[in-house]
Design a protein around this motif. Structure first.
Motif, PDB file in Angstrom:
ATOM      1  N   LYS A 292       1.908  -0.494   8.309  1.00 15.05           N
ATOM      2  CA  LYS A 292       2.857  -0.033   9.334  1.00 15.05           C
ATOM      3  C   LYS A 292       3.076   1.477   9.271  1.00 15.05           C
ATOM      4  N   ASN A 293       2.860   2.054   8.110  1.00 10.35           N
ATOM      5  CA  ASN A 293       3.040   3.496   7.943  1.00 10.35           C
ATOM      6  C   ASN A 293       1.736   4.108   7.439  1.00 10.35           C
ATOM      7  N   PRO A 294       0.716   4.194   8.298  1.00  8.63           N
ATOM      8  CA  PRO A 294      -0.603   4.652   7.840  1.00  8.63           C
ATOM      9  C   PRO A 294      -0.595   6.060   7.252  1.00  8.63           C
ATOM     10  N   ASP A 295       0.270   6.937   7.762  1.00 11.99           N
ATOM     11  CA  ASP A 295       0.329   8.293   7.204  1.00 11.99           C
ATOM     12  C   ASP A 295       0.792   8.263   5.753  1.00 11.99           C
TER      13      ASP A 295
ATOM     14  N   GLY B 206     -12.980   4.537   1.929  1.00 12.52           N
ATOM     15  CA  GLY B 206     -13.705   3.903   3.031  1.00 12.52           C
ATOM     16  C   GLY B 206     -12.891   2.763   3.597  1.00 12.52           C
ATOM     17  N   ILE B 207     -12.790   2.719   4.931  1.00 13.34           N
ATOM     18  CA  ILE B 207     -12.075   1.620   5.562  1.00 13.34           C
ATOM     19  C   ILE B 207     -12.974   0.910   6.568  1.00 13.34           C
ATOM     20  N   GLN B 208     -12.735  -0.369   6.718  1.00 17.84           N
ATOM     21  CA  GLN B 208     -13.279  -1.178   7.799  1.00 17.84           C
ATOM     22  C   GLN B 208     -12.119  -1.996   8.306  1.00 17.84           C
TER      23      GLN B 208
ATOM     24  N   ALA C 161      -7.913  -4.477   6.101  1.00 19.10           N
ATOM     25  CA  ALA C 161      -6.497  -4.401   5.716  1.00 19.10           C
ATOM     26  C   ALA C 161      -5.758  -3.263   6.410  1.00 19.10           C
ATOM     27  N   PHE C 162      -6.473  -2.225   6.819  1.00 19.53           N
ATOM     28  CA  PHE C 162      -5.836  -1.022   7.347  1.00 19.53           C
ATOM     29  C   PHE C 162      -4.949  -1.310   8.556  1.00 19.53           C
TER      30      PHE C 162
ATOM     31  N   ALA D 248       0.828  -1.208   0.000  1.00 22.08           N
ATOM     32  CA  ALA D 248       0.000   0.000   0.000  1.00 22.08           C
ATOM     33  C   ALA D 248       0.860   1.255   0.000  1.00 22.08           C
ATOM     34  N   GLU D 249       2.007   1.189   0.682  1.00 20.65           N
ATOM     35  CA  GLU D 249       2.902   2.348   0.767  1.00 20.65           C
ATOM     36  C   GLU D 249       3.558   2.678  -0.577  1.00 20.65           C
TER      37      GLU D 249
END
Length: 267
Positions: free
Chosen positions: A112-115, A132-134, A107-108, A90-91
């Protein structure tokens, strides 16, 4: 070195990921994907929800996942459904103003680096596009799982190895904290809520649900400071499974509790 990763989880994910798929229903409702929108499925797993997205929209649909085995399974099942599947972290996504919607189900918590991920997502969305996240939320994301892990922590067969385990997950404790995370990455948050979900299952079903995701953290060799072997992995599984059987009520069922964050934000 022994253990398990999402490569192994992928083999049985379609049958064991019932909680993740069930939780996605509300995310679909909140996002309300339109018939021509372009959608990125971030952390698509084996593609079951990606193909559901394809049935909603005639727009571009791309599914990405960090695990090669998950993408291979997606391609085997849905490679002819006009969906693009890619192996990618994702990064590392590098889309620019390409999507109306980013869909991210269960998945969120692995980012490891959400920002950095959110900055990449912001760039990938068109103006007024939405994400949208769950995902599981709070440190005690599932009290049932945590109770079983507490047994692993103190059991003579596992305690000396488990103390070298480092959690790979990213959890926040409140909807407000998730909202602040998205806002500092330039998103306008439209909805944020942590939901407490209760469902009833047999101990075997709970064990299978545990094996659909959590085990890929708890028994993944890369999350230990020392090597782990098959003896440890076997003992770990036995302790967890026995604990789930100890959690049954008078009907022989386990009341499985999950805390899940749902969040919708707009660029």
């Amino acid at each position: 070195m022994s253990g398990i990763t999402f490569s192994e989880v992928a083999k049985s994910y379609d049958k064991t990921s019932i909680v993740q798929k069930s939780a996605s229903e509300k995310l679909f409702e909140l996002l309300s994907i339109k018939p021509t929108e372009d959608v990125l499925d971030l952390g698509c797993g084996t593609g079951d929800l990606t193909v559901k997205i394809r049935k909603i929209t005639s727009g571009k649909v791309i599914g990405i996942d960090v695990e090669k085995e998950m993408i291979e399974k997606s391609l085997n099942k849905y490679g002819k459904k006009n969906i693009t599947f890619k192996v990618k972290r994702a990064e590392e996504i590098n889309y620019k103003d390409e999507f109306d919607v980013i869909f991210c189900n269960s998945a969120f918590q692995w980012f490891k680096n959400p920002d950095i991920v959110l900055q990449k997502c912001y760039e990938a969305l068109k103006t007024k596009g939405r994400i949208g996240i769950q995902a599981p939320a709070r440190k005690v994301y599932s009290p049932n799982f945590i109770q079983a892990i507490e047994e692993v922590k103190k059991h003579p067969k596992t305690k000396d190895v488990f103390k070298f385990f480092e959690e790979p997950w990213f959890f926040l404790e409140s909807a407000e904290e998730y909202k602040e995370l998205f806002e500092r990455n330039n998103f306008e948050v439209l909805y944020a809520e942590i939901e407490e979900k209760h469902t009833k299952h047999t101990p075997e079903e709970v064990y299978n649900i545990f094996n659909s995701g959590a085990v890929a953290g708890y028994l993944n060799p890369k999350y230990y400071k020392i090597p782990i072997d098959e003896t440890y992995a076997k003992a770990f599984r036995e302790i967890v499974k026995e604990n789930f059987y100890n959690q049954v009520d008078e009907e022989g069922k386990v009341e499985l509790v999950f805390y899940r964050v749902y969040l919708i934000a707009k660029k």
